[in-house]
Design a protein around this motif. Sequence first.
Motif, PDB file in Angstrom:
ATOM      1  N   PRO A 223      -5.062  33.814  22.587  1.00  0.00           N
ATOM      2  CA  PRO A 223      -4.886  32.337  23.069  1.00  0.00           C
ATOM      3  C   PRO A 223      -3.427  32.250  22.547  1.00  0.00           C
ATOM      4  O   PRO A 223      -2.897  32.823  21.587  1.00  0.00           O
ATOM      5  CB  PRO A 223      -5.918  31.652  22.282  1.00  0.00           C
ATOM      6  CG  PRO A 223      -6.312  32.542  21.133  1.00  0.00           C
ATOM      7  CD  PRO A 223      -6.055  33.891  21.628  1.00  0.00           C
ATOM      8  N   PRO A 224      -2.808  30.719  22.648  1.00  0.00           N
ATOM      9  CA  PRO A 224      -1.711  30.582  21.878  1.00  0.00           C
ATOM     10  C   PRO A 224      -2.218  30.407  20.520  1.00  0.00           C
ATOM     11  O   PRO A 224      -2.877  29.710  19.930  1.00  0.00           O
ATOM     12  CB  PRO A 224      -1.256  29.193  22.523  1.00  0.00           C
ATOM     13  CG  PRO A 224      -2.617  28.892  23.419  1.00  0.00           C
ATOM     14  CD  PRO A 224      -3.344  29.894  23.669  1.00  0.00           C
ATOM     15  N   TYR A 225      -1.380  31.188  19.512  1.00  0.00           N
ATOM     16  CA  TYR A 225      -2.046  31.333  18.215  1.00  0.00           C
ATOM     17  C   TYR A 225      -1.009  30.866  17.098  1.00  0.00           C
ATOM     18  O   TYR A 225      -1.011  31.059  15.923  1.00  0.00           O
ATOM     19  CB  TYR A 225      -2.662  32.252  17.875  1.00  0.00           C
ATOM     20  CG  TYR A 225      -2.205  33.449  17.902  1.00  0.00           C
ATOM     21  CD1 TYR A 225      -1.181  34.150  16.963  1.00  0.00           C
ATOM     22  CD2 TYR A 225      -2.727  34.609  18.854  1.00  0.00           C
ATOM     23  CE1 TYR A 225      -0.725  35.490  17.286  1.00  0.00           C
ATOM     24  CE2 TYR A 225      -1.996  35.844  18.882  1.00  0.00           C
ATOM     25  CZ  TYR A 225      -1.121  36.138  18.093  1.00  0.00           C
ATOM     26  OH  TYR A 225      -0.468  37.340  18.228  1.00  0.00           O
ATOM     27  N   ILE A 226       0.619  30.832  17.786  1.00  0.00           N
ATOM     28  CA  ILE A 226       1.338  30.622  16.381  1.00  0.00           C
ATOM     29  C   ILE A 226       1.510  29.021  16.217  1.00  0.00           C
ATOM     30  O   ILE A 226       1.434  28.289  16.780  1.00  0.00           O
ATOM     31  CB  ILE A 226       2.874  31.043  17.137  1.00  0.00           C
ATOM     32  CG1 ILE A 226       2.827  32.500  17.720  1.00  0.00           C
ATOM     33  CG2 ILE A 226       3.931  30.618  16.116  1.00  0.00           C
ATOM     34  CD1 ILE A 226       3.908  32.819  18.634  1.00  0.00           C
ATOM     35  N   PRO A 227       1.433  29.029  14.754  1.00  0.00           N
ATOM     36  CA  PRO A 227       1.228  27.810  14.132  1.00  0.00           C
ATOM     37  C   PRO A 227       2.742  26.995  14.499  1.00  0.00           C
ATOM     38  O   PRO A 227       3.790  27.850  14.328  1.00  0.00           O
ATOM     39  CB  PRO A 227       1.178  27.865  12.660  1.00  0.00           C
ATOM     40  CG  PRO A 227       0.601  29.493  12.575  1.00  0.00           C
ATOM     41  CD  PRO A 227       1.014  30.172  13.596  1.00  0.00           C
ATOM     42  N   GLN A 228       2.717  25.779  14.330  1.00  0.00           N
ATOM     43  CA  GLN A 228       3.900  24.891  14.806  1.00  0.00           C
ATOM     44  C   GLN A 228       5.160  25.299  13.865  1.00  0.00           C
ATOM     45  O   GLN A 228       6.242  25.744  14.564  1.00  0.00           O
ATOM     46  CB  GLN A 228       3.487  23.709  14.436  1.00  0.00           C
ATOM     47  CG  GLN A 228       4.682  22.464  14.970  1.00  0.00           C
ATOM     48  CD  GLN A 228       5.071  22.537  16.173  1.00  0.00           C
ATOM     49  OE1 GLN A 228       3.991  22.084  17.274  1.00  0.00           O
ATOM     50  NE2 GLN A 228       6.174  22.560  16.740  1.00  0.00           N
ATOM     51  N   GLU A 251      -0.478  22.687  15.159  1.00  0.00           N
ATOM     52  CA  GLU A 251      -0.227  22.729  13.699  1.00  0.00           C
ATOM     53  C   GLU A 251      -0.667  24.028  12.873  1.00  0.00           C
ATOM     54  O   GLU A 251       0.430  24.511  12.309  1.00  0.00           O
ATOM     55  CB  GLU A 251      -0.719  21.258  12.811  1.00  0.00           C
ATOM     56  CG  GLU A 251       0.027  21.160  11.768  1.00  0.00           C
ATOM     57  CD  GLU A 251      -0.182  19.948  11.058  1.00  0.00           C
ATOM     58  OE1 GLU A 251      -0.009  19.752   9.562  1.00  0.00           O
ATOM     59  OE2 GLU A 251      -0.806  18.794  11.716  1.00  0.00           O
ATOM     60  N   ASP A 252      -1.893  24.225  12.834  1.00  0.00           N
ATOM     61  CA  ASP A 252      -2.313  25.507  12.186  1.00  0.00           C
ATOM     62  C   ASP A 252      -2.443  26.634  13.093  1.00  0.00           C
ATOM     63  O   ASP A 252      -2.796  27.733  12.801  1.00  0.00           O
ATOM     64  CB  ASP A 252      -3.264  25.282  11.458  1.00  0.00           C
ATOM     65  CG  ASP A 252      -4.603  24.740  12.341  1.00  0.00           C
ATOM     66  OD1 ASP A 252      -4.478  24.833  13.626  1.00  0.00           O
ATOM     67  OD2 ASP A 252      -5.667  24.640  11.792  1.00  0.00           O
ATOM     68  N   GLY A 253      -1.948  26.539  14.421  1.00  0.00           N
ATOM     69  CA  GLY A 253      -2.239  27.675  15.442  1.00  0.00           C
ATOM     70  C   GLY A 253      -3.407  27.855  16.104  1.00  0.00           C
ATOM     71  O   GLY A 253      -4.072  28.599  16.907  1.00  0.00           O
TER      72      GLY A 253
END
Length: 323
Positions: A223-228, A251-253
């Motif tokens: 999934p998209p998981y990179i924190p902001q 925010e926290d991914g």
Amino acid sequence: EDDTHSKTLISDLTGFTVKEAMEYSLPFLQQTSAPEPEMSVTQLLASALELPWSNGFLLLRDVMQSSRNYKTLANRILTRTEANSYQEYLARRAKHEPLQYILGKWDFLEFTLKIQPPLLCPRPETEELVLLVVKDAKHTPLTILDIGCGTGAIGISLAAMLPHAHVTAIDIEPIAIQTSNENAKRILVKHDSNRYTAIQSSAADFTISSDTTRRFDVIVSNPPYIPQHDMATLTDDVMLYESRDALCGGEDGMNVIRDIIRKAHEWGHSGTVIWMEVDPTHPALIQQWFETNHEDDHVGRVQFVSTHTDLYGRDRFVKLVLQ
């Protein structure tokens, strides 16, 4: 301005030998700080010369290292068409466009995938995710749900490597549906491409229709998981070209990760396994989230099983199970 800059540095390479063209273009790419300049030169020139996909860039790498290697290829003269193609590719790479987009395809495990913007370019870590799922899977008829399929890399590889598996894949991006279905038809032709279906939907909106009595045995996702706050650290080739929606998880991914965990009970059955590729901060965050939300019917039915590291030793994959 950048455009004229990148074009003026590349003089017309028509009539150059292959060896000369590489010697000329490597410093050009290095000046533009394009990622992996040597690999870029060999991959892009191999494509312009229409060398075999499987080993063309390796032959050129040998030529680059010594003109004694593959003399005929080293001394081959670029035609106008080949030079034009190569110059166009170089100008795009000089602006840090991903190689995968310029070439239009890339290898993932033993499969060659068609790739187009803005889909996520498949990464080596995701190959590891597929291998973990395959190793863990019961080799009986299996139904698999791939969430956020992009090019189809995960689901198609699983369908090819697990001959009894049926894969349903979802993505919010129409280009992902078109590209992954196209990749499935080509790659699974020997393995029966009916075993892969991609549907446009988000994880939050996806529901199993009442006529599907068979629930999913395996849920898998990159999934998209990179924190902001980490988005700013990404390199230009990622930041300027790949889909932000496929990268940033809030925010926290964990926005989509939480959606998947909350919805798992609707998609699976007792014993359904959930595999995800995540940010290294996530295994601990997921476990904390479970502890504080165990009263929640949906979240409480999912149990944390294990964390697995990637090639670089980072906590990159989690295995969960539905109670």
